[in-house]
Design an enzyme around this catalytic site. Structure first.
Site, PDB file in Angstrom:
ATOM      1  N   HIS A 419     -20.806 -60.786  56.125  1.00  0.00           N
ATOM      2  CA  HIS A 419     -21.315 -62.137  55.906  1.00  0.00           C
ATOM      3  C   HIS A 419     -22.121 -62.631  57.101  1.00  0.00           C
ATOM      4  O   HIS A 419     -23.220 -63.186  56.950  1.00  0.00           O
ATOM      5  CB  HIS A 419     -20.147 -63.094  55.627  1.00  0.00           C
ATOM      6  CG  HIS A 419     -20.566 -64.528  55.565  1.00  0.00           C
ATOM      7  ND1 HIS A 419     -20.473 -65.376  56.650  1.00  0.00           N
ATOM      8  CD2 HIS A 419     -21.125 -65.256  54.575  1.00  0.00           C
ATOM      9  CE1 HIS A 419     -20.937 -66.565  56.312  1.00  0.00           C
ATOM     10  NE2 HIS A 419     -21.334 -66.522  55.060  1.00  0.00           N
ATOM     11  N   CYS A 750     -47.716 -34.817  76.036  1.00  0.00           N
ATOM     12  CA  CYS A 750     -46.601 -35.746  76.085  1.00  0.00           C
ATOM     13  C   CYS A 750     -46.322 -36.088  77.540  1.00  0.00           C
ATOM     14  O   CYS A 750     -46.127 -35.180  78.351  1.00  0.00           O
ATOM     15  CB  CYS A 750     -45.336 -35.127  75.482  1.00  0.00           C
ATOM     16  SG  CYS A 750     -45.549 -34.478  73.825  1.00  0.00           S
TER      17      CYS A 750
END
Length: 794
Positions: A419, A750
């Site tokens: 909730h 990279c």
């Protein structure tokens, strides 16, 4: 009087009947009529109409008194909300069921029993006329009643549903959403009860509820009734299913997390008690609530439901423990991400560090700070001022009026579909749920900062810390010709990062996944029974609990982590580098010391390709290959390419490719491409020979710089000499590109340098590299540098 105007069976309802039976019941009627013939099971039932609710009000002369009550509501501070809500509910409770309505309900119930072979337990749920709309969900604002038996319980449950239209939270929600209190009416839906108390239940979204990623189904479930899931009482199982490959008939469960599910909720026969939480047996805790066949069936249903409604949906499901069949209990529009522009993003960056008080599931990729208010019950809401951060054990819909004041929410218990999580998303405030100890580690009135900006784990930090925000319109970012790609290893960030402008993942570090998700040395799993380290055996047993075959723990965990990243970026390339730990790093994994030698210089030692065919690691490499085979063939993620690190010679590369083929990963089969890292001078000098074996090169600029200059970058004395923009490294890259000219072999890089050194980026663009990969925080600056370099090149 014609009682048909008061009650309608689901078989006569559809989505166009929202004004007659509310959003929930209209949707149930739509699915019952349009989808059950295609195999989607929806429990039979009927609904009272808004005319029935009006009749109840008129029969008991309640319209004017209720209007008088709501006229007194403080619509600014809501200071008298509790009193107004109680007064309205007492008026409703004091009413009696009109005879015509009573007759209509009982007749519909008799027909329902006749259609379904006798008297059955029922579920009675509230459905408001302004509920389950794309702009306002009203989820959890009204009441539902389960395990209803007989006519008197049924009539009482319908009445209690009518009363629940005036819960405090529903009154506040209507006011906030701009609905008049007397303009919203209520329908009660009466369904055959699905015996989830004897099996399991859960919630599913046809969109990732955290990132808004639209190609993923998010399914969560618990044993027993679903109240534990909504309240966040237990950690549920969570399954991610990738829509595109599911549609292709693949087993598309790309990630799963098995929660502890230490309690499960069942019906109770005890006086004054309707539900009871009982301990879950240990073996059942470790077992997923649904098997793969059930998950696949439910996932196909979710696809059909989303396609039918033409929007992302929030769906409740249950498995009946008596007939072992799945059922859909309700479906409503997802109201958070489906209404947002997916191309407008706000990024948060924490500028200071603070002491970590606790951590948990991060909801909302944002940062906030405020004064902590430790509450035990929503009745203490008067203590909360605007901007406070509510800290409590868990929440339920009674907390809604209080939570609206908060700038953040922290709970001890709860998962991503609890909730508190749902409300936080709808309110647009960050939350950290399932911390375990927030109420014990945070003090009342303490100033705290919630950091939910770094993936799925959020941290509660001491103090009011500074942060900055960056607003991005992704559609306005001009993409360079040279492909910008990401360096990634954290699957938790994949779906959020997939929204950023990249051409995929140029480097997925497998060792990051092994060290963070698996944590165990693969050889320790293969030889568990022979391990002498008692502590290691204990840790391995705990981590791999639920896996009868410990090898499967490694394979499945690795496959699911890579699979999640590959799915997030699909169909863009995801280049997965096979493990590249050094021996000292492998030794730090659980059980690793028994399988690793002590090396004087691990950087130049037993690492990369040299490991894969060696008896000391060959069987572990087979597990890596099995995981990649699962990602590509079982999950259907053919956008995954593989890359071999630290391959010293072409002969070594050839042996690795032969070994991979033995393990079911044959280069070229089903489009499989295998790249090689270019991080050793031999890779440059023998580039043509390597190009004859591999499909592409990825320059590892850090290692290539170290090995070209003969520098250990971690040595403080030599650190000032480490420079990826050194002329020697540039010469290496230029030589590589010269040797590969005209070959059609793609070359990428990279490293951090392109995002830090503009002239280095210009050099790479001038050399004609196909791609440059950046860490996520450097992607956008890197794209800007690439665009600038390409303009200069022209």
């Amino acid at each position: 009087m014609n009682t048909d105007i008061f009650v309608l069976p689901f078989s006569e309802l559809g989505i166009a009947d929202v004004r007659r039976v509310g959003g929930k019941n209209a949707s149930l009627g739509e699915m019952f009529n349009r989808m059950r013939h295609g195999g989607i099971r929806v429990p039979d039932g009927f609904a009272t109409t808004v005319e029935a609710f009006r009749l109840y009000l008129h029969h008991n002369n309640l319209e004017a008194p209720l209007q008088d009550v709501f006229h007194k509501l403080d619509k600014v501070q809501f200071s008298n909300l509790n009193d107004i809500g109680l007064e309205a509910r007492l008026l409703m409770q004091g009413g009696s069921m009109p005879p015509d309505l009573r007759e209509a309900i009982l007749e519909a119930y008799a027909q329902l029993c006749e259609r379904n072979g006798g008297t059955k337990p029922l579920a009675v749920r509230s459905s408001a006329t302004a509920e389950d709309l794309p702009s306002a969900s009203f989820a959890g604002q009204h009441e539902s009643y389960l395990n209803i038996h007989g006519t008197e319980q049924l009539l009482d449950a319908v009445k209690r549903c009518f009363v629940s239209l005036y819960t405090d939270r529903a009154i506040r929600y209507r006011q906030d959403q701009g609905f008049g209190q007397m303009d919203v009416l209520l329908s009660a839906g009466v369904q055959l009860m699905v015996r989830a108390d004897l099996a399991c239940s859960g919630v599913a979204f046809t969109i990732d509820p955290d990132s808004g990623f639209r190609d993923m189904l998010y399914l969560s479930g618990v044993w027993g009734l679903g109240e534990n899931l909504v309240q966040g009482t237990v950690n549920p199982d969570v399954f991610l299913v990738f829509k595109p490959t599911l549609k292709l008939g693949k087993q598309a469960i790309v990630n799963r997390k098995i929660g502890d599910k230490h309690l499960h909720m069942v019906f109770s026969d005890a006086p004054g008690e309707t539900l009871r939480n009982i301990p879950t047996p240990e073996a059942q805790r470790l077992k997923p609530v649904l098997n793969d066949e059930q998950l696949t069936e439910l996932s196909h249903w979710l696809l059909r439901i989303e396609e039918h409604y033409r929007m992302p949906m929030d769906v409740e499901w249950a498995l009946d423990g008596e007939d072992q069949k799945l059922y859909i209990l309700q479906a409503r529009p997802e109201t958070v991400h489906s209404t947002k522009n997916p191309y407008l993003l706000t990024r948060y960056h924490l500028k200071e560090q603070g002491r970590v008080l606790c951590s948990g599931n991060a909801i909302g990729a944002a940062i906030t700070s405020g004064r902590a208010r430790l509450l035990q019950h929503p009745s203490e809401g008067h203590m909360v001022e605007a901007g406070d951060i509510i800290v409590t054990d868990l929440t339920n819909p009674d907390w809604d009026p209080v939570l609206k004041k908060a700038s953040g929410i922290v709970t001890n218990r709860g998962g991503r579909t609890s909730h508190a999580s749902i409300v936080a998303r709808e309110l647009g405030v960050p939350a950290i749920v399932g911390t375990g100890n927030a109420t014990g580690s945070i003090s009342e009135g303490q100033h705290i900062t919630l950091d939910c900006s770094a993936g799925q784990t959020g941290q509660v930090l001491e103090g009011t810390l500074a942060w900055e925000t960056e607003s991005l319109d992704l559609q306005s970012i001009r993409m360079p010709h040279t492909a910008p790609m990401l360096i990634l290893g954290d699957p938790e960030q994949a779906m959020a990062l997939a929204a950023f402008p990249s051409r995929g993942v140029g480097l997925l570090r497998m060792e990051f996944i092994i060290s963070n998700s698996i944590r165990i040395h693969p050889m320790a799993l293969l030889h568990f029974d022979k391990l002498e380290d008692a502590d290691a055996k204990k840790n391995i047993a705990a981590l791999s609990a639920g896996y009868a075959d410990k090898k499967a723990y490694f394979v499945n965990k690795l496959a699911e982590a890579v699979g999640l990243i590959a799915a997030a970026f699909y169909p863009r390339d995801v280049v997965v580098r096979m493990s590249d730990f050094k021996s000292n790093e492998y030794a730090n994994l659980i059980g690793g010391k028994a399988f690793e030698q002590v090396e004087e210089n691990p950087m130049l030692g037993f690492r990369g390709a040299s490991r894969y065919g060696h008896p000391a690691y060959k069987d572990a490499f087979a597990l890596e290959c099995a995981a990649m085979k699962q990602v590509r063939e079982v999950m259907g993620l053919h956008n995954v390419k593989l890359m071999i690190p630290f391959c010293r010679t072409p002969e070594e590369g050839s042996k690795v490719l032969e070994l991979m083929a033995q393990y079911g990963l044959k280069r070229g089969q089903d489009g499989l491409q295998v790249y090689v890292m270019c991080e050793i001078p031999s890779n440059v000098l023998l580039a043509r020979a390597f190009a004859a074996l591999f499909d592409g090169f990825s320059i590892g600029s850090n290692d290539l710089t170290q090995l070209t200059l003969g520098i250990d970058r971690d040595n403080a004395i030599l650190a000032n000499l480490f420079n990826e923009n050194n002329p020697a490294l540039r010469a290496m890259i230029a030589l590589l590109m010269q040797q590969l000219q005209g070959s059609g072999i793609p070359v990428g890089l990279c490293g951090q340098a392109p995002s830090d050194i503009p002239e280095f980026t210009r050099f790479l663009v001038e050399q004609g590299l196909n791609s440059i990969s950046f860490n996520p925080d450097a992607l956008l600056p890197g794209i800007a540098l690439m665009n600038e370099a390409e303009r200069g090149k022209r």
